[in-house]
Design an enzyme around this catalytic site. Sequence first.
Site: not given
Ligand code: P6P
Length: 327
Positions: A277, A70, A99-100, A120-121, A76, A118
Site C-alpha cells: 500500500e 479484514d 495482502e490476500e 482490492l483495497d 477480494d 493489494d
Molecule cells: P479506517 C480500507 O480497509 C483501508 O485499508 C484503506 O483503503 C482506508 O483508507 C482505510 O483502511 C480505512 O481505515 O480505520 O479509517 O476504517
Amino acid sequence: MEASRIAQSIGFTLDRFIKNNQEQFQFASGELSQLLRDIALASKVVNREVNKAGLIDIMGPLGSQNMAGDDQQKLDVLADIRFTRALKKGGEVCALISEESESYEDLNNDGKYVIAIDPLDGSSNIDVNVSIGTIFSIFRRISKVGGPIQQEDILQKGSEQVAAGYILYGSSTMMVYTTGHGVNGFTFEQSLGEFFLSHPDMKAPEDGKIYSINEGQANSFPESVKKYVQDCKDNKMTARYIGSLVADFHRNLLKGGIYIYPPTAKDPNGKLRLMYECNALAFISEQAGGMATDGKKRILDIQPTTLHQRVPFFVGSKKMVERAQSF
Ligand code: P6P
C-alpha cells in the site's frame, strides 16, 4: 510536458504509451512493458466484476480473513485470483506478495520481477458502491534469475521500486502509474475496452486545503497529530475521508491535500501496509512532486522486516506533509 505535447499525447492507448516510453526503463528488455500490460488486462477483468457486483452472487463476506485481519469479500479473493493468474501466465514475475496471502507466492524462477499487490483495497466499501482500488509495486529481483527466490528479493526498500501504480474503480476506472519518469493517468473506455491517456505528467499541487484522516480515532492519536488536525481546522480546511485509500489518495493528488493514517490505540503502527500500500503510493506521490513519510522517515527509505508490516502513513502535498511533521 508543454501544452502542445500534452494535447498531442492525450488519446494514446496505454499499450501505445508503454511502447513509446519503453526506452526509459533501465532494463528496457520489454518484460516490464509486458508486465504493465498484464496488470492492465487483469484490471479490466476485475473492473468488469466490480461493475456488476450488485447483480451477481459475488457480494458480501466469504467468512474468511486475510493477512490484514479484514473480512475477505468475495471480490477480494476473485481479484487476487485474477491478478495472480495474469502475472503467472505472463512469466515475468518470480514472486508475488499479496495482502490476500500469508507468504509470498513463488511464480516463476525465470522471472526477473517481484510484485507486491493489494488486489482490492477498500474492500469494506464494495457492498455500498463506494470506489475501491488495486495498488501494485514492481521490484527487480536481486538473486540470480533461474535460482530460488531469496529473502533479499522479497524485502526490498521502496526506493528500489522500478514501477508502481494503482487502478481506481470509481465513477470512471483509471490506471495511474510511474516507472520513475513522472506519473501518467489513463482512463478506461468501457465500449472499446481500452485505457486512454487522460492525465499526462500528473503533478501534486505543492500545497492544499484538504485533509483526510479518520477522526473517529482521534482520542488515541499522538499529540502531534491532534495538534496538526486542529491546525487544519484553524485554517478552515476541508475534511474529506472516503475510507478507501486509493480514492482519497487520487483526489488529493489531483486537488492537493494530505492523507494520514497515524498510530492509533487499535493499530499502534498505523493500519496501512508498507509493502503493498504505502510504498507504491509514496513512489507515485514523490514522482508527482509530493511527499510520503511515516511521520518522521521517508517511506521509501524504510527497510522492510516482514511482508505485512504496518507503518504510519502521511502522504500528499509536500508543504502539508512538511507542516504535519513540524508538529
Ligand atoms: P479506517 C480500507 O480497509 C483501508 O485499508 C484503506 O483503503 C482506508 O483508507 C482505510 O483502511 C480505512 O481505515 O480505520 O479509517 O476504517
